[in-house]
Design a protein around this motif. Sequence first.
Motif, PDB file in Angstrom:
ATOM      1  N   LEU A  81       0.833  -1.209   0.000  1.00  0.00           N
ATOM      2  CA  LEU A  81       0.000   0.000   0.000  1.00  0.00           C
ATOM      3  C   LEU A  81       0.866   1.256   0.000  1.00  0.00           C
ATOM      4  O   LEU A  81       0.589   2.216  -0.727  1.00  0.00           O
ATOM      5  CB  LEU A  81      -0.929  -0.008   1.213  1.00  0.00           C
ATOM      6  CG  LEU A  81      -2.039  -1.049   1.220  1.00  0.00           C
ATOM      7  CD1 LEU A  81      -2.876  -0.922   2.479  1.00  0.00           C
ATOM      8  CD2 LEU A  81      -2.934  -0.890   0.007  1.00  0.00           C
ATOM      9  N   ILE A  82       1.891   1.245   0.827  1.00  0.00           N
ATOM     10  CA  ILE A  82       2.748   2.440   0.921  1.00  0.00           C
ATOM     11  C   ILE A  82       3.408   2.706  -0.423  1.00  0.00           C
ATOM     12  O   ILE A  82       3.463   3.849  -0.905  1.00  0.00           O
ATOM     13  CB  ILE A  82       3.807   2.239   2.018  1.00  0.00           C
ATOM     14  CG1 ILE A  82       3.152   2.214   3.404  1.00  0.00           C
ATOM     15  CG2 ILE A  82       4.839   3.354   1.976  1.00  0.00           C
ATOM     16  CD1 ILE A  82       4.078   1.794   4.508  1.00  0.00           C
ATOM     17  N   ARG A  84       2.447   1.857  -3.417  1.00  0.00           N
ATOM     18  CA  ARG A  84       1.461   2.319  -4.396  1.00  0.00           C
ATOM     19  C   ARG A  84       1.083   3.778  -4.097  1.00  0.00           C
ATOM     20  O   ARG A  84       0.962   4.604  -5.012  1.00  0.00           O
ATOM     21  CB  ARG A  84       0.240   1.408  -4.300  1.00  0.00           C
ATOM     22  CG  ARG A  84      -0.897   1.776  -5.171  1.00  0.00           C
ATOM     23  CD  ARG A  84      -0.950   0.891  -6.409  1.00  0.00           C
ATOM     24  NE  ARG A  84      -1.941   1.440  -7.324  1.00  0.00           N
ATOM     25  CZ  ARG A  84      -1.663   1.792  -8.573  1.00  0.00           C
ATOM     26  NH1 ARG A  84      -0.475   1.610  -9.085  1.00  0.00           N
ATOM     27  NH2 ARG A  84      -2.607   2.292  -9.349  1.00  0.00           N
ATOM     28  N   TYR A  85       0.915   4.065  -2.831  1.00  0.00           N
ATOM     29  CA  TYR A  85       0.556   5.424  -2.410  1.00  0.00           C
ATOM     30  C   TYR A  85       1.656   6.396  -2.827  1.00  0.00           C
ATOM     31  O   TYR A  85       1.387   7.486  -3.346  1.00  0.00           O
ATOM     32  CB  TYR A  85       0.360   5.424  -0.896  1.00  0.00           C
ATOM     33  CG  TYR A  85       0.003   6.758  -0.309  1.00  0.00           C
ATOM     34  CD1 TYR A  85      -1.237   7.338  -0.591  1.00  0.00           C
ATOM     35  CD2 TYR A  85       0.869   7.419   0.544  1.00  0.00           C
ATOM     36  CE1 TYR A  85      -1.576   8.559  -0.036  1.00  0.00           C
ATOM     37  CE2 TYR A  85       0.540   8.630   1.102  1.00  0.00           C
ATOM     38  CZ  TYR A  85      -0.684   9.199   0.798  1.00  0.00           C
ATOM     39  OH  TYR A  85      -1.022  10.395   1.339  1.00  0.00           O
ATOM     40  N   LEU A  88       1.535   7.083  -6.520  1.00  0.00           N
ATOM     41  CA  LEU A  88       0.411   7.919  -6.955  1.00  0.00           C
ATOM     42  C   LEU A  88       0.553   9.364  -6.515  1.00  0.00           C
ATOM     43  O   LEU A  88       0.195  10.278  -7.251  1.00  0.00           O
ATOM     44  CB  LEU A  88      -0.904   7.351  -6.413  1.00  0.00           C
ATOM     45  CG  LEU A  88      -1.458   6.137  -7.154  1.00  0.00           C
ATOM     46  CD1 LEU A  88      -2.703   5.637  -6.453  1.00  0.00           C
ATOM     47  CD2 LEU A  88      -1.784   6.501  -8.591  1.00  0.00           C
ATOM     48  N   THR A  89       1.023   9.582  -5.312  1.00  0.00           N
ATOM     49  CA  THR A  89       0.997  10.942  -4.773  1.00  0.00           C
ATOM     50  C   THR A  89       2.365  11.540  -4.569  1.00  0.00           C
ATOM     51  O   THR A  89       2.496  12.759  -4.446  1.00  0.00           O
ATOM     52  CB  THR A  89       0.296  10.964  -3.404  1.00  0.00           C
ATOM     53  OG1 THR A  89       1.072  10.184  -2.489  1.00  0.00           O
ATOM     54  CG2 THR A  89      -1.099  10.381  -3.488  1.00  0.00           C
TER      55      THR A  89
END
Lengths: 102, 495, 498
Positions: A81-82, A84-85, A88-89
Amino acid sequence: MSPDLLYALAGVVLCGIGLFGFLLLEHLLRRLLAFNLIGSGVFLVLIGLAQHRNGPDPVPQALVLTGIVVAIAATALAVVLIRRYYHLTGHTSLADDGEAQS
Amino acid sequence: MNQWLMAGLLFTPLAWAALSLLLDFRQGRWLSWLGMLIQALVSLGLWVAVASNGGFYYALAGWEAPLGIALRVDGLAVTFVLLTAAVATACGLHAGVYLDPSKSWQRYFWPLFWFLWAGLNGVWLGADLFNLYVSLELISLSAVGLVALGGEAAALRAALRYLFAVLLGSLVYLLGVALLYGQFGTLSLTGIAAVVGADEPAAAMALLLMLAGLALKTALFPLHGWLPPAHGVAKSPVSALLSGLVVKASFYIAARLWLELGDRLGSHTLAQGIGALGAGAVIWGSWLAFRQPHLKQVVAYSSVAQIGYLFLLFPLTFAVAEPVSRLAQQGITLQVVSHALAKSAMFLAAGNLILSVRSKRVDALGGVSHYLPFSLFSFGLAGVSLMSLPPTGGFAAKWLLLQASLASGQWWWVVVLLLGGVLAAAYVFRIYRATFLEDRASDDFYHPPRSLEAIPMLLALLALGLGLVAEPVLSVLALPFEVAAEVAADVAVQP
Amino acid sequence: MSLSALLPILALLSSLLAAVVIFALPESSHRLRTLVNLLAALLKLGVVAVMTWGVFRGVDFSVSFTMLPGVSFMLRADALAMLFAGLSAVLWLFTTIYAVGYLEDSPNRSRFFGFFSLCVASTMGVALAGNLFTFFLFYEMLTLSTYPLVVHRGTDKSLQAGRNYIIYTLGGGVALLLGIAWLHGLAGDLPFQETGHFQGADPALHGQLTLIFVLLIAGLGVKAGLFPLHGWLPQAMVAPAPVSALLHAVAVVKAGAFGIVRVVYDIYGIDFAYALGLLEPLAWLAAFTIIYGSVRALWQTDLKRRLAFSTISQVSYIILGVTLFGPLGAVGGLVHLLHQGIMKITLFFCAGNYAETLGVHRVDELDGAGARMPATSVAFTLAALGMIGVPPLAGFVTKWALGAGALAAEMEWAILVLLVSSLLNAAYFLPIVYRLWFCPIAAPWPAERRWGRLETHAWLFWPPLVTTLMLVLVGLLAATFVSPLSWAQLIAVRMYLP
């Protein structure tokens, strides 16, 4: 003081350090590491305290084994998750709230 | 017979999770329909079996505790198993139509969905503290996965916050378990309850830790910060699962702990303190729900408020007469069941409404009632249960809790219960009001498929009907249960 | 299941199922919806008629099951229940007919008639409830099902009115729930029974019982429009005319008044309530509301608002009658439940007709309407005269019985209240009647519409005439055994002579 109790106390200290990091750090990976630190502390308490009180006992060993598997799974999920986050950001922390709302 | 039912209940979700991992979304959907049918039938069968013969203990694969997994199958557990089957099936069916199969990541929905279901059943039936921990983690990880499913930044942010909160909660809980095991050398809840004495500060500390961890996972005020973003941003069927079932799992463990150990390890201050936090949740959550501009955020904050009611269990069962405690337990059970049904109905209906008006905002709902969408009715009916107005399950729960508060002389909870109802009316009627407004400029309105509209309606009707059949539902909870033999066995295991 | 248990359920289901069917019908199938509506109304009327006959002969219609530990859901038809059930069954039929005509060509009819039926189902439940818990169930259902009717038009003004309506009624619901739950904690499940439950209660409980009584009356008083809880009523006038008729004459305010009757007679028992000293303050409050409503009505220029304040005043007659200690006062109060319903619904039908046919909403625009709409104006005039208490119309019977009751109870001041109120009634009704018949048309009607032969749409034309006929008949035939008055006497006899 038996060595088992020492383990347990060390576990408590680890929990404390981990909790400190978990609540105060912002970088997501560091928080994840802090979580793992708390986890290790809890496992030490679980084994140390039980053996201190009741003598050698296979049950906590089995429990901690399971606990480690769970912790690995959680860590893996968090890392995915980290990552991917971050892709994205571009952020490595959750602190800046208003921005990613849109 | 029971062997087969238990095997079906526990084996199917795990097997289906593994199988659906190999399939894409559409194939997984077919498989899952079959699985949901099996699960629903097995759950119903088990409920009927327990309702007619009483509860029993079940050692998984013949391995006895402490190394094996012992399951405790009683009236409360099977009621929740059945509730899970109903809500999860509804959400699964809804998701099958709602989610867009063309997106590649949707194929992960089904495995996560089934892992979640397996974890939930594990929690309802778990008899020892460590297996409860494992089941909780299974739930948490799959729930986080489901929240992140959309893959957008906002979803990931919410999922990460959610993940960190539940991981911390689990570890704090596990620390409590470690202390208890160190103290008593057993993990069985009934075993500990049998040997624990009144004055054991270490055990009391352990209980406090476990309750704190579980409160964080249940999003008890003021630890609720992670819930609204996660529940608000997730896809509607996922939000429904999370609000309806997932938060109830950790509460269920907290309640079991309290009912078994609270009379000796708890204190008046602790009970009242937890109740006060619950009251804070009711008031603060409702107020925030009233203020939210987005429809799903309203529903999510409403969950925070409704969860607050659950924690009134603690003061209402501590140091009170047996009948009063029973009233409170029945009331809380009804609150759990009715909130699960009503809230999942509400989330699913909200999802449909958002599809219809193509906007997430409350004020975009103007004139929706013009088109007479079924979903609006479902939303409205579910809202009636949240406001705890008759004849819904929410009302039945509130009535029992009122009786328990009055009978135990704790009138301040009466104030909380009544005020909570009024505040819920405020945020629910805000939505109703928006839908009745007749100045909608555009006639751009999309009718969701009938199957999407029927599912929330069914759930809302169940929440409504629960109030009328509360008595038979509650009578299953009060079934006799052979505790004595098990406690003896557990004490014998102790070194 | 025996017939005696089936009938109360059927009375409820007839409109409940109608609501479900209507919700399921598409918006465009107007004929089918009207058919369902009328069939359900006729079916209910038939069921209620059979039950009334049964109750007269002493049959016990009841059905109950345990809903929650220690609480049962209970429907039971006694004489008092049939009074209210009869009123709502009869008036529902006419209001439905009227509403079909009134809402022709307007949007959202499916929603409207669905909630309309739900509202009547709740009213029926309120009437037939056999214990306080069941009463509360339907009382709250009534609140919820009337909200969509009040905000039906969807304008800012009606939404505002709806908001106030909900704040008042849900607030009242909270007080009522607290009272009922508290009472349940003290005394367990309380079925309605003619002599009450607390005869000879422990004196230590008297303080609590008094407090609970205040809570219950406050909760019920909101719907009954008891001062100072009446604020929602005039605002709710923005709703369509059939809704106002329903709110004022049949469902909402009557449910409140009916609840007060139940609490005083069937829960506390009239003797015990009197002994506790609870009736006198309530009587004063009712008297004040009677005068207050009438005075406020004097200054209203909007026709429907004037009628609204008149309702506030008139409903308190019922409460006044209940608090007059003695069978005669009870007869007056109970019979007014019915008489006021018939008269007020006639007035609202007429007001709706003026608004729909001529576009007239204000009193000063009514000049000369008698010539344009003679039948409607005759109906209005007779209903207004009835309200004032002109013999031999319905209102006269009520006031006569109330006066006799006040004398018997040695509460002579109540007669003064009745007199003043009648004068005030005349003061705010007679100018309207005068304008209708004796003033020439001052300006063209704001929005005149023509519907064929009759002075207005046929579905709007007949209902007020039929109810006018009824209000004349209940007055003329008051002494015969078929009249509401005899029925009220039957109730009072059963209540006072157990």
